[in-house]
Design an enzyme around this catalytic site. Sequence first.
Site, PDB file in Angstrom:
ATOM      1  N   GLY A  50       0.874  -1.172   0.000  1.00  0.00           N
ATOM      2  CA  GLY A  50       0.000   0.000   0.000  1.00  0.00           C
ATOM      3  C   GLY A  50       0.901   1.208   0.000  1.00  0.00           C
ATOM      4  O   GLY A  50       1.843   1.282  -0.788  1.00  0.00           O
ATOM      5  N   GLU A  51       0.672   2.116   0.911  1.00  0.00           N
ATOM      6  CA  GLU A  51       1.520   3.296   1.025  1.00  0.00           C
ATOM      7  C   GLU A  51       2.142   3.262   2.421  1.00  0.00           C
ATOM      8  O   GLU A  51       1.431   3.397   3.415  1.00  0.00           O
ATOM      9  CB  GLU A  51       0.645   4.542   0.798  1.00  0.00           C
ATOM     10  N   SER A  52       3.456   3.075   2.453  1.00  0.00           N
ATOM     11  CA  SER A  52       4.085   2.861   3.766  1.00  0.00           C
ATOM     12  C   SER A  52       3.967   4.072   4.678  1.00  0.00           C
ATOM     13  O   SER A  52       3.878   3.919   5.900  1.00  0.00           O
ATOM     14  CB  SER A  52       5.555   2.459   3.595  1.00  0.00           C
ATOM     15  N   CYS A  82       5.970  -5.475   0.058  1.00  0.00           N
ATOM     16  CA  CYS A  82       6.108  -4.135  -0.539  1.00  0.00           C
ATOM     17  C   CYS A  82       6.129  -3.052   0.548  1.00  0.00           C
ATOM     18  O   CYS A  82       7.104  -2.954   1.280  1.00  0.00           O
ATOM     19  CB  CYS A  82       5.042  -3.919  -1.599  1.00  0.00           C
ATOM     20  N   ARG A 109      13.046   3.077  -0.984  1.00  0.00           N
ATOM     21  CA  ARG A 109      11.656   3.125  -1.463  1.00  0.00           C
ATOM     22  C   ARG A 109      11.618   3.480  -2.947  1.00  0.00           C
ATOM     23  O   ARG A 109      12.479   4.191  -3.453  1.00  0.00           O
ATOM     24  CB  ARG A 109      10.857   4.175  -0.687  1.00  0.00           C
ATOM     25  N   ILE A 138       5.116  -3.037  -7.846  1.00  0.00           N
ATOM     26  CA  ILE A 138       4.362  -1.783  -7.992  1.00  0.00           C
ATOM     27  C   ILE A 138       5.042  -0.719  -7.129  1.00  0.00           C
ATOM     28  O   ILE A 138       4.974  -0.757  -5.907  1.00  0.00           O
ATOM     29  CB  ILE A 138       2.892  -1.969  -7.535  1.00  0.00           C
ATOM     30  N   ARG A 139       5.720   0.176  -7.762  1.00  0.00           N
ATOM     31  CA  ARG A 139       6.515   1.197  -7.044  1.00  0.00           C
ATOM     32  C   ARG A 139       7.257   0.543  -5.879  1.00  0.00           C
ATOM     33  O   ARG A 139       7.176   0.965  -4.722  1.00  0.00           O
ATOM     34  CB  ARG A 139       5.619   2.353  -6.577  1.00  0.00           C
ATOM     35  N   HIS A 174       4.320  -8.289  -4.943  1.00  0.00           N
ATOM     36  CA  HIS A 174       2.959  -8.542  -4.445  1.00  0.00           C
ATOM     37  C   HIS A 174       2.499  -9.972  -4.759  1.00  0.00           C
ATOM     38  O   HIS A 174       1.767 -10.176  -5.728  1.00  0.00           O
ATOM     39  CB  HIS A 174       1.979  -7.572  -5.107  1.00  0.00           C
ATOM     40  N   GLU A 176       0.231 -11.612  -3.405  1.00  0.00           N
ATOM     41  CA  GLU A 176      -1.229 -11.727  -3.256  1.00  0.00           C
ATOM     42  C   GLU A 176      -1.962 -11.304  -4.524  1.00  0.00           C
ATOM     43  O   GLU A 176      -3.170 -11.497  -4.635  1.00  0.00           O
ATOM     44  CB  GLU A 176      -1.697 -10.901  -2.039  1.00  0.00           C
TER      45      GLU A 176
HETATM   46  N1  GLN Z   1       6.062   2.788  -2.817  1.00  0.00           N
HETATM   47  C1  GLN Z   1       5.260   2.359  -1.715  1.00  0.00           C
HETATM   48  C2  GLN Z   1       5.864   2.762  -0.387  1.00  0.00           C
HETATM   49  O1  GLN Z   1       7.043   2.896  -0.267  1.00  0.00           O
HETATM   50  C3  GLN Z   1       5.074   0.854  -1.717  1.00  0.00           C
HETATM   51  C4  GLN Z   1       4.230   0.465  -2.878  1.00  0.00           C
HETATM   52  C5  GLN Z   1       3.467  -0.796  -2.665  1.00  0.00           C
HETATM   53  O2  GLN Z   1       3.281  -1.280  -1.554  1.00  0.00           O
HETATM   54  N2  GLN Z   1       2.978  -1.328  -3.753  1.00  0.00           N
HETATM   55  O3  GLN Z   1       5.124   2.923   0.532  1.00  0.00           O
END
Ligand code: GLN
Length: 194
Positions: A50-52, A82, A109, A138-139, A174, A176
């Site tokens: 998600g978004e850390s 992630c 990151r 994903i990122r 990911h 999942e």
């Molecule tokens: N770039 C996000 C972060 O550093 C991680 C991206 C993700 O969990 N898919 O929070």
Amino acid sequence: MVGHMRVGILALQGAFREHAQTLGRLGVETRLVRRPAELEEIEALVIPGGESTTIGRLLFEFSLVDKLLAKAKEGLPVFGTCAGMVLMAREIEGIEQRTLGLMDITVRRNAFGRQVESFEADLQIPVLGDKPFRGVFIRAPFVTRVGAGVEVLAEFEGKPVLVRQGKLLACAFHPELTNDLRLHRYFLEEVAKA
Ligand code: GLN
């Protein structure tokens, strides 16, 4: 089937539903975790992607950090994917961002750069057998330093993207979001029971 086990999934933000589906397919009971007391009811924990920064902020706001660290110290197995990997790391390269600091690793990151923010690649993961594992990035972060007690279980282009430290497992991709259950099964059968 991996036997009876109740697995918590941190459900503050991010891909927690997908982890619940994957774990459900493995026949384990899942519980979404949003409160400290819910950490008492589980035998393993998944921290989703998600978004850390968001998940990290909510971890502190929901007063989950102290209990989570105490449970991890008692041996609660934790699997971070992630953003979950970012939150498990002791350090983030070049940024002051609070993490749980569970694993002796440093991560970068969004490490694969802008042009390739998201991509898929076949990964060789020897502990899962010969068949490659489809990594959905994903990122994604990657690991830039591993401490003495940390095993690198997979790399992509020479960068560690799956690491283990005792009962702690973290990956940059990911699992999942694929139909491949092997990495979740490995966490439950090998890492959690170690
Ligand atoms: N770039 C996000 C972060 O550093 C991680 C991206 C993700 O969990 N898919 O929070």
